[in-house]
Motif scaffolding. Structure first.
Motif, mmCIF file in Angstrom:
data_model
loop_
_atom_site.group_PDB
_atom_site.id
_atom_site.type_symbol
_atom_site.label_atom_id
_atom_site.label_comp_id
_atom_site.label_asym_id
_atom_site.label_seq_id
_atom_site.Cartn_x
_atom_site.Cartn_y
_atom_site.Cartn_z
ATOM 1 N N GLU A 193 0.830 -1.190 0.000
ATOM 2 C CA GLU A 193 0.000 0.000 0.000
ATOM 3 C C GLU A 193 0.876 1.256 0.000
ATOM 4 O OE1 GLU A 193 -0.224 -2.476 1.998
ATOM 5 O OE2 GLU A 193 -2.289 -3.164 2.263
ATOM 6 N N PRO A 194 0.618 2.191 -0.923
ATOM 7 C CA PRO A 194 1.471 3.387 -1.000
ATOM 8 C C PRO A 194 1.387 4.256 0.243
ATOM 9 C CG PRO A 194 -0.449 3.599 -2.440
ATOM 10 C CD PRO A 194 -0.414 2.183 -1.976
ATOM 11 N N ASP A 195 0.255 4.207 0.988
ATOM 12 C CA ASP A 195 0.133 5.084 2.152
ATOM 13 C C ASP A 195 0.935 4.607 3.352
ATOM 14 O OD1 ASP A 195 -1.353 2.907 2.904
ATOM 15 O OD2 ASP A 195 -3.029 4.068 3.716
ATOM 16 N N SER A 196 1.560 3.423 3.246
ATOM 17 C CA SER A 196 2.373 2.940 4.360
ATOM 18 C C SER A 196 3.841 3.322 4.209
ATOM 19 C CB SER A 196 2.259 1.413 4.470
ATOM 20 O OG SER A 196 2.830 0.787 3.329
ATOM 21 N N ALA A 197 4.222 3.836 3.059
ATOM 22 C CA ALA A 197 5.627 4.182 2.812
ATOM 23 C C ALA A 197 6.073 5.293 3.755
ATOM 24 C CB ALA A 197 5.804 4.619 1.356
ATOM 25 N N GLY A 198 7.202 5.066 4.414
ATOM 26 C CA GLY A 198 7.797 6.064 5.293
ATOM 27 C C GLY A 198 7.130 6.196 6.642
ATOM 28 N N ARG A 199 6.107 5.415 6.912
ATOM 29 C CA ARG A 199 5.404 5.530 8.189
ATOM 30 C C ARG A 199 5.704 4.376 9.128
ATOM 31 N NH1 ARG A 199 0.414 5.182 8.810
ATOM 32 N NH2 ARG A 199 -0.139 3.873 7.021
ATOM 33 N N VAL A 200 6.455 3.368 8.676
ATOM 34 C CA VAL A 200 6.703 2.161 9.458
ATOM 35 C C VAL A 200 8.198 2.002 9.689
ATOM 36 C CG1 VAL A 200 6.424 -0.340 9.544
ATOM 37 C CG2 VAL A 200 4.653 1.076 8.470
ATOM 38 N N GLN A 201 8.577 1.808 10.951
ATOM 39 C CA GLN A 201 9.987 1.612 11.282
ATOM 40 C C GLN A 201 10.100 0.529 12.351
ATOM 41 O OE1 GLN A 201 11.968 4.940 13.099
ATOM 42 N NE2 GLN A 201 14.010 4.161 12.592
ATOM 43 N N ALA A 202 10.876 -0.500 12.066
ATOM 44 C CA ALA A 202 11.121 -1.587 13.023
ATOM 45 C C ALA A 202 12.563 -1.506 13.498
ATOM 46 C CB ALA A 202 10.848 -2.938 12.382
ATOM 47 N N LEU A 203 12.737 -1.654 14.796
ATOM 48 C CA LEU A 203 14.081 -1.624 15.391
ATOM 49 C C LEU A 203 14.203 -2.819 16.327
ATOM 50 C CD1 LEU A 203 16.788 -0.142 15.750
ATOM 51 C CD2 LEU A 203 15.725 1.156 17.619
ATOM 52 N N CYS A 204 15.068 -3.769 15.964
ATOM 53 C CA CYS A 204 15.188 -5.016 16.721
ATOM 54 C C CYS A 204 16.618 -5.244 17.199
ATOM 55 C CB CYS A 204 14.749 -6.207 15.861
ATOM 56 S SG CYS A 204 13.014 -6.149 15.383
#
Length: 333
Positions: A69-80
């Protein structure tokens, strides 16, 4: 590969107690436009503690970081890290709602933690449950509309930009002219609902103009900024019953009886406002032109010579319709 991971995460194939995922929260409610962090601790079997090869977050069984989905670009960040992982979601949309689960893989197998974290993203709105007109104010019962489960958050109520001391989802308040009310979830003060307020003084216009000709049509239009949206009624001066309802009032085949003041009343559950416009209907008048030729008898003073007589000619009268002139004009040729 993604299909295989998906099947593993849905079925949670690893059942050994040595595989573990612990979520810090299992239910989260957030407001559209805000941000949220989902976090967990995880542990593989002791012998594989230092051999975590891959980690992923899933939303409703689909990889979060690989959504198309294009609206998810740049809004999700995972740090593990070796034993903990966080997922940061910003500029939240209602489509971000669902169940999030963490998956990790070692060289000896994989595990998808249950039950996961249920995220609800809600758009707040103030609902007017009931209202009653008083002398100088409206007594209203307001509710902060939210799709979050009851008890997850306290509520914040805001009147004219200032917080009031009430944490309940429903409040009873007096609403005076010019008051605005909005609500927010505790912890999300910067993301309040749209304000509700009574109608502002309506703007009234007449088309084609405030002075119209008899027999033509005219449209009166009324608009007012209000939340909830206002309903409109039209009244003629000295009349108690409304002539029409709705933003537009169309009068066809207007006559002199339509002249006068018209009031538009904008009203919602928070209050009412009125504005007036004057309508003048001009009648149709005619211009009568009469052409007359007449004889002129000239009598000499001495009386010795015969009088000179000019012929008499009477031309038919001509009448033509004229507008804007309330009198009849006569002209003699």
């Amino acid at each position: 590969m993604i299909l295989m991971i998906l099947m593993f995460c849905i079925s949670a194939v690893q059942s050994q107690n040595s595989w573990d995922v612990i979520y810090h929260q299992t239910q989260i409610c957030a407001v559209t436009g805000s941000a949220v962090t989902i976090s967990c601790r995880f542990s593989p079997p002791i012998r594989d503690r230092d051999a975590v090869l891959e980690t992923l977050w899933f939303l409703n069984g689909r990889p979060v970081g690989q959504r198309s989905e294009p609206d998810s670009a740049g809004r999700v960040q995972a740090l593990c890290g070796p034993t903990a992982c966080t997922l940061r979601l910003t500029d939240l949309r209602e489509s971000d709602s669902g169940r999030y689960r963490f998956w990790f893989r070692t060289d000896r197998g994989s595990h998808c933690g249950s039950p996961g974290v249920s995220l609800t993203v809600t758009a707040l709105h103030v609902q007017v449950m009931k209202s009653e007109n008083k002398d100088v104010y409206v007594s209203a019962e307001l509710s902060c509309g939210s799709s979050c489960s009851a008890g997850l958050h306290s509520f914040i109520w805001i009147r004219n930009g200032e917080k009031i001391q009430n944490e309940n989802q429903t409040v009873s308040v007096p609403v005076y002219s010019g008051d605005t009310y909005s609500c927010a979830l505790e912890g999300f003060d910067e993301f309040p609902s749209p304000s509700v307020y009574p109608p502002l003084p309506p703007s009234v216009s007449v088309s084609p103009s405030a002075e119209v000709q008899e027999g033509s049509s005219v449209t009166l239009t009324c608009s007012s900024d209000a939340n909830p949206a206002a309903s409109y009624s039209w009244y003629k001066e000295d009349e108690e019953a409304p002539r029409a309802s709705g933003q537009n009032f169309i009068i066809t085949d207007v006559g002199p009886e339509h002249s006068g003041n018209y009031s538009c009343r904008a009203e919602n559950t928070r209050g009412r406002q009125s504005s007036t416009v004057h309508l003048e209907v001009k009648g149709k008048f005619f211009f009568l032109e009469i052409s007359v030729s007449f004889s002129l008898v000239m009598n000499p003073k001495s009386g010795k010579q015969p009088a000179e007589t000019c012929p008499v000619e009477v031309k038919p009268a001509k009448a033509s319709w004229m507008e804007d002139f309330p009198v009849t004009s006569l002209r003699r040729d």
